[in-house]
Design a protein around this motif. Sequence first.
Motif, mmCIF file in Angstrom:
data_model
loop_
_atom_site.group_PDB
_atom_site.id
_atom_site.type_symbol
_atom_site.label_atom_id
_atom_site.label_comp_id
_atom_site.label_asym_id
_atom_site.label_seq_id
_atom_site.Cartn_x
_atom_site.Cartn_y
_atom_site.Cartn_z
ATOM 1 N N GLU A 88 11.679 3.353 1.220
ATOM 2 C CA GLU A 88 11.514 2.065 0.556
ATOM 3 C C GLU A 88 11.406 0.912 1.544
ATOM 4 N N ASP A 89 12.047 1.031 2.708
ATOM 5 C CA ASP A 89 11.993 -0.060 3.683
ATOM 6 C C ASP A 89 10.723 -0.031 4.527
ATOM 7 N N GLY A 90 9.823 0.950 4.260
ATOM 8 C CA GLY A 90 8.563 1.042 4.995
ATOM 9 C C GLY A 90 8.584 2.018 6.150
ATOM 10 N N SER A 91 9.759 2.499 6.538
ATOM 11 C CA SER A 91 9.826 3.500 7.604
ATOM 12 C C SER A 91 9.089 4.758 7.157
ATOM 13 N N PHE A 92 8.422 5.421 8.101
ATOM 14 C CA PHE A 92 7.650 6.608 7.742
ATOM 15 C C PHE A 92 7.532 7.536 8.949
ATOM 16 N N THR A 93 6.900 8.684 8.737
ATOM 17 C CA THR A 93 6.778 9.694 9.789
ATOM 18 C C THR A 93 5.310 9.968 10.095
ATOM 19 N N LEU A 94 4.993 9.950 11.385
ATOM 20 C CA LEU A 94 3.647 10.224 11.886
ATOM 21 C C LEU A 94 3.581 11.626 12.469
ATOM 22 N N ASP A 95 2.420 12.249 12.359
ATOM 23 C CA ASP A 95 2.166 13.467 13.101
ATOM 24 C C ASP A 95 1.703 13.114 14.510
ATOM 25 N N THR A 96 2.131 13.906 15.486
ATOM 26 C CA THR A 96 1.647 13.761 16.851
ATOM 27 C C THR A 96 1.231 15.135 17.367
ATOM 28 N N ALA A 97 0.479 15.160 18.443
ATOM 29 C CA ALA A 97 0.064 16.420 19.036
ATOM 30 C C ALA A 97 0.026 16.296 20.549
ATOM 31 N N LEU A 98 0.418 17.376 21.220
ATOM 32 C CA LEU A 98 0.364 17.466 22.682
ATOM 33 C C LEU A 98 -0.657 18.529 23.041
ATOM 34 N N PHE A 99 -1.693 18.135 23.793
ATOM 35 C CA PHE A 99 -2.746 19.042 24.231
ATOM 36 C C PHE A 99 -2.606 19.296 25.734
ATOM 37 N N VAL A 100 -2.585 20.557 26.129
ATOM 38 C CA VAL A 100 -2.612 20.927 27.541
ATOM 39 C C VAL A 100 -4.039 21.330 27.879
ATOM 40 N N LEU A 160 0.830 -1.206 0.000
ATOM 41 C CA LEU A 160 0.000 0.000 0.000
ATOM 42 C C LEU A 160 0.867 1.259 0.000
ATOM 43 N N GLN A 161 1.927 1.259 0.776
ATOM 44 C CA GLN A 161 2.822 2.415 0.810
ATOM 45 C C GLN A 161 3.393 2.717 -0.578
ATOM 46 N N ARG A 162 3.740 1.662 -1.304
ATOM 47 C CA ARG A 162 4.345 1.851 -2.623
ATOM 48 C C ARG A 162 3.307 2.219 -3.682
ATOM 49 N N ALA A 163 2.045 1.823 -3.443
ATOM 50 C CA ALA A 163 1.002 2.065 -4.437
ATOM 51 C C ALA A 163 0.332 3.434 -4.275
ATOM 52 N N THR A 164 0.481 4.046 -3.103
ATOM 53 C CA THR A 164 -0.229 5.293 -2.854
ATOM 54 C C THR A 164 0.383 6.435 -3.662
ATOM 55 N N SER A 165 -0.263 7.551 -3.683
ATOM 56 C CA SER A 165 0.154 8.675 -4.525
ATOM 57 C C SER A 165 1.478 9.272 -4.049
#
Length: 248
Positions: free
Chosen positions: A234-246, A218-223
């Motif tokens: 290529e190895d599947g590693s990726f970056t996520l968004d995170t958020a800290l709420f006070v 899926l990672q390779r097929a997406t836009s």
Amino acid sequence: MSEFVTAQYDPRARDYVQSAVHAAGADLDNMAALVKSAGADVVLDLGCGGGHVSYAVASSVDRVVACDPTASMARAVQEEAHRRGLDQVNPACGFAESLPFADASFDAVLSRFSAHHWADLEAGLVEWRRVLRHGGLGVLIDTVAPENAMADSVLQTIETLRDPSHMRNYKVSEWRRLLAAAGFEIEAVTEMRLRLDFASWVGRTKTPVLHQQAILSLQRATSPAVREMLEIDEDGSFTLDTALFVLR
């Protein structure tokens, strides 16, 4: 559904105690600093997982309750806290949607990388507000979904393939609405990014090889736009968004 989540995590407790991704980070440092500055005495670590929030704040509070629905996780946290000499850490078992604590029991309630597993987020937030004393501190940290619809769909799919107990990464806009509906005032929101190494990411959850292959496919097929947004390698590693709420 809640029992399904605990079954997924029961055999993985030690992996989360030892997880480098969960054990450190600017978000964890920020959370500990907020608790110290608030002068909180009794703190709840809600959905404690490997207990890293509890370890980080223990030295600045009188007592921190490390609460997780998975009994093996709570035991692993108790063992690790004892090994570190952190007598302030007390384990407990309970689901976010039905916490086993009296009203206004805590000066601060903290949750880090847990809420995306809650079966009923709205109920969990209402319980959070119930056990937090009036004027107390809430700090919520979680992975968040992109506002872009396609990137959101891709992320939810790969998260579920990796771990069937994944409920949803909510968008920041959704978090704002849900927190307000639960009666919280949002004092601050800090958005960050978290890099995930594919091999250790799927290793922690013992993801079957077939599901790992589906994620990579899926990672390779997406836009290209989504690949860039999630910084997919290529190895599947990726970056996520995170958020800290006070919260108050």
